[in-house]
Structure formats: C-alpha cells, structure tokens
Design a protein around this motif. Sequence first.
Motif, PDB file in Angstrom:
ATOM      1  N   ILE A 222       0.838  -1.210   0.000  1.00  7.97           N
ATOM      2  CA  ILE A 222       0.000   0.000   0.000  1.00  7.97           C
ATOM      3  C   ILE A 222       0.869   1.255   0.000  1.00  7.97           C
ATOM      4  CG2 ILE A 222      -1.642   1.346   1.382  1.00  7.97           C
ATOM      5  CD1 ILE A 222      -2.817  -1.359   2.333  1.00  7.97           C
ATOM      6  N   ASP A 223       1.943   1.238   0.807  1.00  3.29           N
ATOM      7  CA  ASP A 223       2.864   2.383   0.872  1.00  3.29           C
ATOM      8  C   ASP A 223       3.520   2.657  -0.472  1.00  3.29           C
ATOM      9  OD1 ASP A 223       2.382   3.028   3.476  1.00  3.29           O
ATOM     10  OD2 ASP A 223       4.053   1.867   4.286  1.00  3.29           O
ATOM     11  N   LYS A 224       3.874   1.597  -1.173  1.00  2.04           N
ATOM     12  CA  LYS A 224       4.531   1.752  -2.476  1.00  2.04           C
ATOM     13  C   LYS A 224       3.636   2.483  -3.470  1.00  2.04           C
ATOM     14  CE  LYS A 224       7.893  -2.029  -2.438  1.00  2.04           C
ATOM     15  NZ  LYS A 224       8.282  -3.341  -3.029  1.00  2.04           N
ATOM     16  N   ILE A 225       2.325   2.302  -3.311  1.00  2.00           N
ATOM     17  CA  ILE A 225       1.381   2.961  -4.217  1.00  2.00           C
ATOM     18  C   ILE A 225       1.065   4.375  -3.726  1.00  2.00           C
ATOM     19  CG2 ILE A 225      -0.962   2.896  -5.180  1.00  2.00           C
ATOM     20  CD1 ILE A 225      -0.775  -0.207  -4.887  1.00  2.00           C
ATOM     21  N   LEU A 226       0.681   4.486  -2.438  1.00  2.00           N
ATOM     22  CA  LEU A 226       0.191   5.764  -1.903  1.00  2.00           C
ATOM     23  C   LEU A 226       1.283   6.802  -1.677  1.00  2.00           C
ATOM     24  CD1 LEU A 226      -2.470   4.553   0.702  1.00  2.00           C
ATOM     25  CD2 LEU A 226      -2.840   5.291  -1.648  1.00  2.00           C
ATOM     26  N   THR A 227       2.548   6.355  -1.583  1.00  2.00           N
ATOM     27  CA  THR A 227       3.641   7.317  -1.351  1.00  2.00           C
ATOM     28  C   THR A 227       4.659   7.311  -2.500  1.00  2.00           C
ATOM     29  OG1 THR A 227       4.931   5.681  -0.081  1.00  2.00           O
ATOM     30  CG2 THR A 227       3.429   7.097   1.161  1.00  2.00           C
ATOM     31  N   LYS A 229       6.414   8.300  -6.096  1.00  2.00           N
ATOM     32  CA  LYS A 229       6.649   9.599  -6.731  1.00  2.00           C
ATOM     33  C   LYS A 229       5.645   9.871  -7.843  1.00  2.00           C
ATOM     34  CE  LYS A 229      11.594   9.949  -5.706  1.00  2.00           C
ATOM     35  NZ  LYS A 229      12.952  10.019  -6.282  1.00  2.00           N
ATOM     36  N   SER A 230       5.251   8.816  -8.556  1.00  2.00           N
ATOM     37  CA  SER A 230       4.359   9.001  -9.703  1.00  2.00           C
ATOM     38  C   SER A 230       2.881   9.000  -9.324  1.00  2.00           C
ATOM     39  CB  SER A 230       4.612   7.903 -10.744  1.00  2.00           C
ATOM     40  OG  SER A 230       4.481   6.619 -10.133  1.00  2.00           O
ATOM     41  N   LEU A 231       2.492   8.173  -8.326  1.00  2.00           N
ATOM     42  CA  LEU A 231       1.075   8.016  -7.995  1.00  2.00           C
ATOM     43  C   LEU A 231       0.661   8.709  -6.696  1.00  2.00           C
ATOM     44  CD1 LEU A 231       0.641   4.229  -8.879  1.00  2.00           C
ATOM     45  CD2 LEU A 231      -0.146   6.162 -10.223  1.00  2.00           C
ATOM     46  N   GLY A 232       1.642   9.005  -5.824  1.00  2.00           N
ATOM     47  CA  GLY A 232       1.326   9.551  -4.498  1.00  2.00           C
ATOM     48  C   GLY A 232       0.495  10.820  -4.545  1.00  2.00           C
ATOM     49  N   PHE A 233       0.953  11.823  -5.317  1.00  2.00           N
ATOM     50  CA  PHE A 233       0.252  13.105  -5.373  1.00  2.00           C
ATOM     51  C   PHE A 233      -1.094  13.014  -6.092  1.00  2.00           C
ATOM     52  CE2 PHE A 233       3.841  15.309  -3.633  1.00  2.00           C
ATOM     53  CZ  PHE A 233       3.306  16.487  -3.139  1.00  2.00           C
ATOM     54  N   PRO A 234      -1.167  12.343  -7.264  1.00  2.00           N
ATOM     55  CA  PRO A 234      -2.481  12.219  -7.923  1.00  2.00           C
ATOM     56  C   PRO A 234      -3.531  11.537  -7.044  1.00  2.00           C
ATOM     57  CG  PRO A 234      -0.727  11.598  -9.431  1.00  2.00           C
ATOM     58  CD  PRO A 234      -0.088  11.785  -8.094  1.00  2.00           C
ATOM     59  N   ILE A 235      -3.142  10.451  -6.362  1.00  3.41           N
ATOM     60  CA  ILE A 235      -4.088   9.745  -5.481  1.00  3.41           C
ATOM     61  C   ILE A 235      -4.520  10.657  -4.337  1.00  3.41           C
ATOM     62  CG2 ILE A 235      -4.329   7.840  -3.827  1.00  3.41           C
ATOM     63  CD1 ILE A 235      -2.501   6.196  -5.680  1.00  3.41           C
ATOM     64  N   TYR A 320      -4.149   6.942   6.381  1.00  6.00           N
ATOM     65  CA  TYR A 320      -3.774   7.685   5.181  1.00  6.00           C
ATOM     66  C   TYR A 320      -3.191   9.064   5.488  1.00  6.00           C
ATOM     67  CZ  TYR A 320      -3.854   9.467   0.431  1.00  6.00           C
ATOM     68  OH  TYR A 320      -3.469   9.997  -0.779  1.00  6.00           O
ATOM     69  N   LEU A 321      -3.577   9.671   6.621  1.00  8.76           N
ATOM     70  CA  LEU A 321      -3.048  10.996   6.959  1.00  8.76           C
ATOM     71  C   LEU A 321      -1.522  11.018   7.107  1.00  8.76           C
ATOM     72  CD1 LEU A 321      -5.489  12.890   9.349  1.00  8.76           C
ATOM     73  CD2 LEU A 321      -5.144  13.142   6.906  1.00  8.76           C
ATOM     74  N   PRO A 322      -0.901  10.016   7.787  1.00  5.48           N
ATOM     75  CA  PRO A 322       0.565  10.005   7.844  1.00  5.48           C
ATOM     76  C   PRO A 322       1.198   9.899   6.463  1.00  5.48           C
ATOM     77  CG  PRO A 322      -0.348   8.499   9.472  1.00  5.48           C
ATOM     78  CD  PRO A 322      -1.483   8.942   8.605  1.00  5.48           C
ATOM     79  N   ARG A 323       0.515   9.226   5.556  1.00  8.78           N
ATOM     80  CA  ARG A 323       1.036   9.098   4.181  1.00  8.78           C
ATOM     81  C   ARG A 323       0.924  10.427   3.437  1.00  8.78           C
ATOM     82  NH1 ARG A 323      -1.386   3.909   5.401  1.00  8.78           N
ATOM     83  NH2 ARG A 323       0.122   2.240   5.040  1.00  8.78           N
ATOM     84  N   ILE A 324      -0.141  11.176   3.727  1.00  7.02           N
ATOM     85  CA  ILE A 324      -0.259  12.530   3.158  1.00  7.02           C
ATOM     86  C   ILE A 324       0.884  13.401   3.672  1.00  7.02           C
ATOM     87  CG2 ILE A 324      -1.633  14.656   3.221  1.00  7.02           C
ATOM     88  CD1 ILE A 324      -4.147  12.972   3.112  1.00  7.02           C
ATOM     89  N   ALA A 325       1.167  13.282   4.978  1.00  7.21           N
ATOM     90  CA  ALA A 325       2.270  14.047   5.584  1.00  7.21           C
ATOM     91  C   ALA A 325       3.595  13.694   4.919  1.00  7.21           C
ATOM     92  CB  ALA A 325       2.335  13.756   7.078  1.00  7.21           C
ATOM     93  N   PHE A 326       3.804  12.414   4.627  1.00  2.53           N
ATOM     94  CA  PHE A 326       5.029  11.961   3.963  1.00  2.53           C
ATOM     95  C   PHE A 326       5.123  12.566   2.564  1.00  2.53           C
ATOM     96  CE2 PHE A 326       7.345   9.040   1.208  1.00  2.53           C
ATOM     97  CZ  PHE A 326       8.510   8.833   1.936  1.00  2.53           C
TER      98      PHE A 326
END
Length: 351
Positions: A222-227, A229-235, A320-326
């Motif tokens: 999940i981290d590999k997708i949500l954080t 470089k290519s998919l983190g910001f669009p998601i 998901y909030l910590p992942r947004i912070a990352f």
Amino acid sequence: MSNSEEEEIARDFLCFGDAQATLVIVDATCLERNLNLVYQILEITNNVIVCVNLLDEAKKKGININLKLLSKILGVPVVGTVARKKKSLNNLISVMYKVCSGTIKCSPNPVKYNDDIEKVVSKLLPIVTNILPKQYLYLSKWITMKIIDGDKKILSSIENFTSTNLHSASIVKVLENINLDISTNFSFRDSVISNIIATAETVALKVCSFEKENYNLRDIKIDKILTSKSLGFPIMIIFLGIIFWITIVGANYPSELLSKLFSYIQEKLVLLFDFLKIAPWLKGVLIDGMYKTVSWVVAVMLPPMAIFFPLFTLLEDLGYLPRIAFNLDKCFKKACSSRKASSNYVYGIWM
C-alpha cells in the motif's frame, strides 16, 4: 533529541519539571521504532511507565510481545493496553498510581554505549558531576553527552534550569582534548543515535515474535502505491477532492432543510412576540439579530462540519493521513515548515 519547539518544552519538563512519573505510550505494531523514544526518556528521568498500546492491532498482524521480558530488560513497569477496553486502562491507572506513590520502584536500564563513546564521556563526566546541583546528578551523563555533542539550544536550557556554567575553563579544556582525540571519521552524535537504534532493534527482536514472517507485506504494498513519486500526489488530490466534493454537495441538502426549519420557527416566534405585544426594538434584537444570526451560522456550518470531520477521521483511522504528511514533506521543507502542519493545511483548504 528534540527537533521542534514542542519537543523542547516536553524534554525540559521531563528533565527539570520534577514530575512524579512519565508515561510513554508506544505502538505495539512497530515497537522497535518506538523503543528509540523510550530509551531517550530513560536517560533523562527515572520513574517511567511504558504503555504498549494497540495490542489488538498487533494480534491481527500476528505480532506477540512478551511484556514481562520487556519490563525486565528496560527495568521499568510495562503495561499492555487496548485503549478501547476499560479493563486494560484501569490496570494502567493502577500501575501509574503505584509508581507515583512509591509502591513500585523503577530501576531503568539505559542504553549501554560502545567503548568509543564511553571513553569520550568518561573524560568529562567527573567535572560535570562536580558542578551539578545534587537534585540533577541523575542527569550528569546525559548532560555530559550534550556538552560533547555541542547542541547550543539544549545547553542553554540546561544552564538556565540548573544554574550551572557549562562553559567553564575546565570543561572547555577537556573538550579541546576530546576533540583532538576524536578521529575525523567519528561523529559523536551519529554514533549515539546508532547505539540507541541498535539497542532498540536488539530488544525488539528479543521480545517480539511473529506468526507470519511477512506480517507487514500488505502495508508495504500500500505504501509503495500511496507514497510513490508518480502516484502519491495524484491519489492524494483525488482522495481530498472526493472528500471536499462530498462535503460541499452533501451539505446542501441538510443546509436547505435546516434553513426551512429555522424559517418556520422564526415565523412562529414573530407571531408569539406580536401576541405578547413585545416592543418592536426588542423583537428586532432577539429575532432579526440574535436568532437569525445563530440559525444562519448553524444552517450553513453544521452540515459540512458534520460530514467533513467524520470523513477526515476515517482517513486518519485508515492510516492515510501520515502518508499525506510523507508526500507533503518536501513541499513543506521548501516552505521552511514541518510536515506536521499537513493536516492543518487540509483543514485550511476546507475552511
């Protein structure tokens, strides 16, 4: 090792605030990372209680923690809790009371540093011990390490609270000799951090057992997708966009209903005031002024808040909030801010 103002305030209180006890809450699902904080606190205060929370989540992941062994290794009481269960919290409160009343004695086992660090510390420790007031002698080794580390902010706090001069001629002279002895490849601060992390890793391996070897494989995927470089910001933008859309569109219907309800009540209030022959100026203040203002604010603000905050809480509970912070870390660093402000940023956009 504080990195922000609030951490400095917490550190200063732990060191010099004369607290009866310090409760350190750690996450059972990532004990190794949290033990880093525990060991730093064990260096600056004696009466420590370690609360291993989220045992239910750890159980779901197949993580078992030997709390008795952890308590023996750390030398302080360790209590396991599931915050939603009152019984485990009552047990924690009981242990806290016993520590504060002196029924349970704490004998912390701080980090044992390698020979290079101990050798350097031993040269300055006797001088620091001699100049410190009696009530702060338990901090002598920690203060010695901070002098060698050279963190000016920490040293300033220590001098203010202990009323000692950490820049005396004897200390400066020993420091000069220490700096001459230290190898150019040896970083005191990095070495201290490495020792703490290595100790935390060793302890975690001793007290934790895993039913599944790849217990965190799903989280890693999940981290590999949500954080990424290519998919983190669009998601992230899509997620926040959906939340804002649901909040704005979804709030229209309850807002309209509340407005109609308050308008109906207002009509009845006007009739009541007319029947009671209330003075026009008083009717204007109470109905057109106070009632209309309050009812408008409630009708406009309550529905979006009632939708947004539960959705935002859901994102936090899902992790998901910590992942947004990352994801926002680099952006906030460029703006000379902390990623801790990311949630405030999202609140700000909504407001």
